[in-house]
Each structure stands twice: as C-alpha cells, then as structure tokens.
Design a protein around this motif. Structure first.
Motif, PDB file in Angstrom:
ATOM      1  N   LEU A 143       0.824  -1.200   0.000  1.00  0.00           N
ATOM      2  CA  LEU A 143       0.000   0.000   0.000  1.00  0.00           C
ATOM      3  C   LEU A 143       0.866   1.261   0.000  1.00  0.00           C
ATOM      4  O   LEU A 143       0.534   2.257  -0.653  1.00  0.00           O
ATOM      5  N   HIS A 144       1.973   1.211   0.734  1.00  0.00           N
ATOM      6  CA  HIS A 144       2.893   2.353   0.741  1.00  0.00           C
ATOM      7  C   HIS A 144       3.468   2.568  -0.658  1.00  0.00           C
ATOM      8  O   HIS A 144       3.547   3.711  -1.138  1.00  0.00           O
ATOM      9  N   ALA A 145       3.863   1.473  -1.320  1.00  0.00           N
ATOM     10  CA  ALA A 145       4.393   1.590  -2.682  1.00  0.00           C
ATOM     11  C   ALA A 145       3.333   2.162  -3.621  1.00  0.00           C
ATOM     12  O   ALA A 145       3.632   2.990  -4.486  1.00  0.00           O
ATOM     13  N   ALA A 146       2.088   1.727  -3.445  1.00  0.00           N
ATOM     14  CA  ALA A 146       1.002   2.237  -4.293  1.00  0.00           C
ATOM     15  C   ALA A 146       0.826   3.740  -4.108  1.00  0.00           C
ATOM     16  O   ALA A 146       0.658   4.486  -5.079  1.00  0.00           O
ATOM     17  N   ARG A 147       0.865   4.193  -2.859  1.00  0.00           N
ATOM     18  CA  ARG A 147       0.723   5.632  -2.610  1.00  0.00           C
ATOM     19  C   ARG A 147       1.859   6.415  -3.253  1.00  0.00           C
ATOM     20  O   ARG A 147       1.647   7.484  -3.831  1.00  0.00           O
ATOM     21  N   ARG A 148       3.087   5.880  -3.148  1.00  0.00           N
ATOM     22  CA  ARG A 148       4.228   6.558  -3.752  1.00  0.00           C
ATOM     23  C   ARG A 148       4.092   6.632  -5.272  1.00  0.00           C
ATOM     24  O   ARG A 148       4.594   7.562  -5.907  1.00  0.00           O
ATOM     25  N   LEU A 149       3.420   5.657  -5.851  1.00  0.00           N
ATOM     26  CA  LEU A 149       3.225   5.628  -7.300  1.00  0.00           C
ATOM     27  C   LEU A 149       1.999   6.424  -7.730  1.00  0.00           C
ATOM     28  O   LEU A 149       1.686   6.498  -8.920  1.00  0.00           O
ATOM     29  N   GLY A 150       1.299   6.993  -6.750  1.00  0.00           N
ATOM     30  CA  GLY A 150       0.129   7.791  -7.082  1.00  0.00           C
ATOM     31  C   GLY A 150      -1.113   6.975  -7.325  1.00  0.00           C
ATOM     32  O   GLY A 150      -2.061   7.462  -7.944  1.00  0.00           O
ATOM     33  N   LEU A 151      -1.139   5.724  -6.855  1.00  0.00           N
ATOM     34  CA  LEU A 151      -2.293   4.843  -7.047  1.00  0.00           C
ATOM     35  C   LEU A 151      -3.096   4.768  -5.761  1.00  0.00           C
ATOM     36  O   LEU A 151      -2.555   4.425  -4.704  1.00  0.00           O
ATOM     37  N   GLY A 152      -4.383   5.078  -5.831  1.00  0.00           N
ATOM     38  CA  GLY A 152      -5.238   4.966  -4.662  1.00  0.00           C
ATOM     39  C   GLY A 152      -5.542   3.517  -4.345  1.00  0.00           C
ATOM     40  O   GLY A 152      -5.604   2.672  -5.245  1.00  0.00           O
ATOM     41  N   PRO A 153      -5.766   3.169  -3.071  1.00  0.00           N
ATOM     42  CA  PRO A 153      -6.006   1.768  -2.700  1.00  0.00           C
ATOM     43  C   PRO A 153      -7.269   1.177  -3.309  1.00  0.00           C
ATOM     44  O   PRO A 153      -7.369  -0.028  -3.495  1.00  0.00           O
TER      45      PRO A 153
END
Length: 329
Positions: free
Chosen positions: A150-160
C-alpha cells in the motif's frame, strides 16, 4: 564525520568542505526537512541564493544566503551552476553564482540538495514515476506485507481503491498502469493483467505474464496479437498450464512448422483464416484474391494433414497456432 572532515580539510580544503556538506544534508534528510529548509541549507552553505523550480508540481522556492525566503519570477541565468531533479530532466535547482566556474563544493551542494528535494517532493506533492522499478517490484510481490504494498502504491500515485493493471513485456521491467490508461500500453509484445485493486496486483501480474505468452511479434513469420489482455482469454488461458515454454512442441505445432518451411506465406494466411469471420474476410486480410486463398488453403491442408475450412479444422488450426506461441522459450 566531523573528525574525517577535519582530517580531509588539512589535506584538501575542498574535500573537507564536501564531507561537511554531505553530513549536513544527511541530517536534514533524517529529520524529514521540507523543501524550504533544504534550499535554506544550500544557500547558507554556498553563500549565494539557492533556487528550486519544479514546474510540473508548481513548486518555486528561492532562499537568500542569510536564510530569508525571497521568491522571484525572473528566469534563472543559464550560466549559474545547476542540476536536475530527475535523470534527463530539465534544470531545476540553481546556485545563483555568476561569473565563476562551479566549484567542487557547489557541485556537492547541488547534488545533495537535489536528491533530498526529490524525495520530499515525491512524498508530499506528487508521485514517483509509475515505472519506478523498486516500488513496482514491491507492489507486485505477493510475499511483501500488505502495508508495504500500500505504501508503494501511494508513492506511485495509485489509490487503494482505484483499479490498476500489471503489464509484462519480454525481458522488460514490469509496469503498472491505472485501469483506464489503455493508451499508455507500450509498443511491442505486452501481456496485460486484469484490472484489480492495488492490493491484488500480484494476481494481475501473474495473469499478465501468462497473457504475454499468447502474444506474437505480428510479423509474417510470427503472426498474432502483439497485446493480449488476460481477462479476454477466457478458458484459452488454461492452455498455458498444459504447454510449457521450451518444451517439445505438440504434433500439430510440428506440422505447422514443417508446412511453414515449405510455404513462406502459410503462417500469415492461416492466421487470417482463424481470426476472421469468413474466407472472403480472410482473403482481404491476407491481401489476396478469394480464389488465391482457396488454392493456398488446399495446399495448406495437403501439408498439414487436416482440413482447415471446416469448423473443427479451424478450431484445430487455431489451437495449433496458439500452442506454437506458448512453446516459445
């Protein structure tokens, strides 16, 4: 670090100053300092104003050497020492030192300040590139803890909750795209996983790698789709479990290979037959007259040993051409 800086200063003043600069920005990074604090440090260390401009994220910070922030709309002087925030990117950070060649210390200040600023901006005002290898690897790793993904997703600009797809390419790095970004699929052979929430992207990645095996170069000797979406394969995807890459090809695949060696036009013609609604459509796809197509198919049936103009024969041919791609090492 202070002792090392002192020893280096005795030998080489620039080297000692550079070590002190590195230690200074390391402390700022550890304290999670913001962009203004980083520019203030750069200006104080350099003794001249320091300026950062990130046009994409609308960030503009300029600090005087006395620590006062004083932004300006005036363009930077092209002769000032500068550096970029990203490789191959435009200049984004300047030391307003005119009329002198950049010193070793200036270069270290620019490099350390830019690196720290990039991390801060990615964390607070935008996203890391969607092809950041380390973040994408974490996001697609089924063994990684969910908080890490989830942290990686946030860094990539992807919402959960926003659906995304994993992409697989031959020998290339894995990629992740928002589900609605079909226009961003790269050129060449690509397997595209199903659209899933970011926590399920490891499943999309596994499906993308399977879909990649069904792709082709789209040439006369390797006809077929360059891009394959896993969720459009349906039951055909089960073939991937039965035909291993690099294994001995099934008998029908060997028959196709033998026939293709006798007739260079054969693979493209047979592909047209299996992917169009009628023989007339296949003739148009193969760019030949209908009677020419009939002659070619008669010759192909002789080489293959089974009919290709019946429903059963076309199904057998379609499976043979598909398994031919699946046996690719």
């Amino acid at each position: 670090m202070k002792e090392l800086a002192g020893r280096l200063t005795a030998l080489d003043p620039d080297a000692g100053a550079a070590v002190r600069v590195i230690a200074y920005f390391d402390r700022l990074a550890e304290s999670r300092a913001g962009v203004e604090a980083l520019m203030r440090g750069a200006a104080v260390l350099a003794g001249v104003p320091a300026r950062l401009v990130d046009a994409d994220r609308r960030v503009r910070v300029r600090v005087e050497p006395d620590g006062t922030r004083r932004d300006t709309e005036l363009p930077p002087d092209p002769d000032w020492p500068c550096t970029t925030l990203t490789p191959d990117g435009p200049p984004a950070l300047w030391l307003e030192r005119a009329g002198a060649l950049p010193s070793v210390v200036d270069a270290v200040i620019l490099e350390r300040a830019a690196g720290a600023a990039r991390v801060v901006l990615d964390r607070t005002r935008g996203r890391a590139p969607l092809d950041d290898p380390a973040l994408v690897e974490t996001l697609l790793d089924a063994t990684a803890a969910e908080p890490a993904r989830l942290h990686a997703a946030r860094r990539l600009g992807l919402g959960p909750a926003a659906p995304a797809r994993a992409l697989a390419t031959p020998g290339g790095r894995p990629r992740v795209l928002p589900a609605d970004a079909r226009d961003a699929v790269p050129a060449g052979r690509v397997g595209v996983g199903p659209a899933v929430p970011v926590t399920e992207l490891p499943r999309s990645w596994a499906a993308a790698r399977t879909a990649l095996r069904f792709t082709a170069d789209g040439t006369a000797q390797d006809p077929g789709p360059r891009v394959v979406y896993a969720d459009e394969l349906g039951g055909i995807a089960l073939l991937a479990d039965l035909v291993a890459p690099g294994a001995e090809p099934p008998a029908d695949v060997l028959a196709v290979e033998t026939a293709a060696a006798d007739a260079p036009w054969l693979l493209a013609t047979l592909h047209a037959v299996t992917t169009t609604a009628s023989l007339r459509s296949a003739a148009a796809e193969a760019n030949v007259h209908h009677s020419t197509l009939q002659d070619r198919l008669a010759h192909a049936e002789h080489l293959l040993g089974w009919p290709v103009r019946t429903p059963q024969g076309r199904l057998r041919l379609h499976l043979a051409l598909t398994m031919r791609r699946l046996t690719r090492p």
